[in-house]
Design a protein around this motif. Sequence first.
Motif, short mmCIF file in Angstrom:
data_model
loop_
_atom_site.label_atom_id
_atom_site.label_comp_id
_atom_site.label_asym_id
_atom_site.label_seq_id
_atom_site.Cartn_x
_atom_site.Cartn_y
_atom_site.Cartn_z
N LEU A 60 13.30 2.68 -7.48
CA LEU A 60 12.62 1.56 -8.12
C LEU A 60 12.79 1.66 -9.62
CD1 LEU A 60 9.15 1.74 -6.32
CD2 LEU A 60 11.14 0.44 -5.61
N GLY A 61 13.09 0.56 -10.25
CA GLY A 61 13.10 0.48 -11.71
C GLY A 61 11.88 -0.30 -12.12
N ARG A 110 10.70 3.02 -16.35
CA ARG A 110 11.04 4.29 -15.73
C ARG A 110 11.66 4.07 -14.35
NH1 ARG A 110 5.58 3.63 -15.10
NH2 ARG A 110 4.65 4.33 -13.15
N VAL A 111 12.30 5.10 -13.85
CA VAL A 111 12.93 5.07 -12.54
C VAL A 111 12.14 5.97 -11.61
CG1 VAL A 111 15.02 5.65 -11.26
CG2 VAL A 111 15.20 4.66 -13.55
N GLU A 127 2.58 -2.96 -11.79
CA GLU A 127 3.99 -2.56 -11.73
C GLU A 127 4.61 -2.93 -10.39
OE1 GLU A 127 3.88 1.29 -14.74
OE2 GLU A 127 3.47 1.59 -12.60
N ILE A 128 3.86 -2.77 -9.31
CA ILE A 128 4.36 -3.14 -7.98
C ILE A 128 4.42 -4.66 -7.83
CG2 ILE A 128 3.89 -3.02 -5.50
CD1 ILE A 128 4.92 -0.39 -6.71
N LEU A 129 3.38 -5.35 -8.32
CA LEU A 129 3.33 -6.80 -8.17
C LEU A 129 4.39 -7.52 -8.98
CD1 LEU A 129 -0.53 -7.44 -8.16
CD2 LEU A 129 1.04 -7.39 -6.21
N THR A 130 4.85 -6.94 -10.07
CA THR A 130 5.87 -7.58 -10.90
C THR A 130 7.28 -7.07 -10.59
OG1 THR A 130 5.51 -5.98 -12.69
CG2 THR A 130 4.25 -8.03 -12.78
N ILE A 173 0.83 -1.20 0.00
CA ILE A 173 0.00 0.00 0.00
C ILE A 173 0.87 1.25 0.00
CG2 ILE A 173 -1.67 1.34 1.35
CD1 ILE A 173 -2.91 -1.03 -0.10
N SER A 174 1.93 1.26 0.79
CA SER A 174 2.82 2.42 0.84
C SER A 174 3.51 2.67 -0.49
CB SER A 174 3.88 2.25 1.93
OG SER A 174 3.30 2.38 3.19
N LEU A 175 3.97 1.59 -1.12
CA LEU A 175 4.61 1.75 -2.43
C LEU A 175 3.62 2.29 -3.46
CD1 LEU A 175 6.93 -1.36 -2.85
CD2 LEU A 175 7.59 1.04 -2.80
#
Length: 78
Positions: free
Chosen positions: A53-54, A62-63, A35-38, A23-25
């Motif tokens: 994060l890449g 993106r970074v 994007e977060i899950l992968t 959730i924070s990410l």
Amino acid sequence: MLTLGEYNRITSNSKSIKYKASISLLWESGCRICEILTLKIKEIAMEDNSMILGVSGKTADRVIFIIGDSIAYLGEYL
């Protein structure tokens, strides 16, 4: 879309550090859920007070620079 109050309630009431980190990410990065899950560990660079994060997005890679609660949550989770 979450308000700041909703975000705070979710993270403070969640018992799982995995969910707090996720959730924070999402909140701090503006990334899509996929994007977060992968996201892979090798795509995360953690510093003392920041994280990079890449992410591979729908249209391009993106970074993303993170400063906030996600650093502590993700550090505890990993």
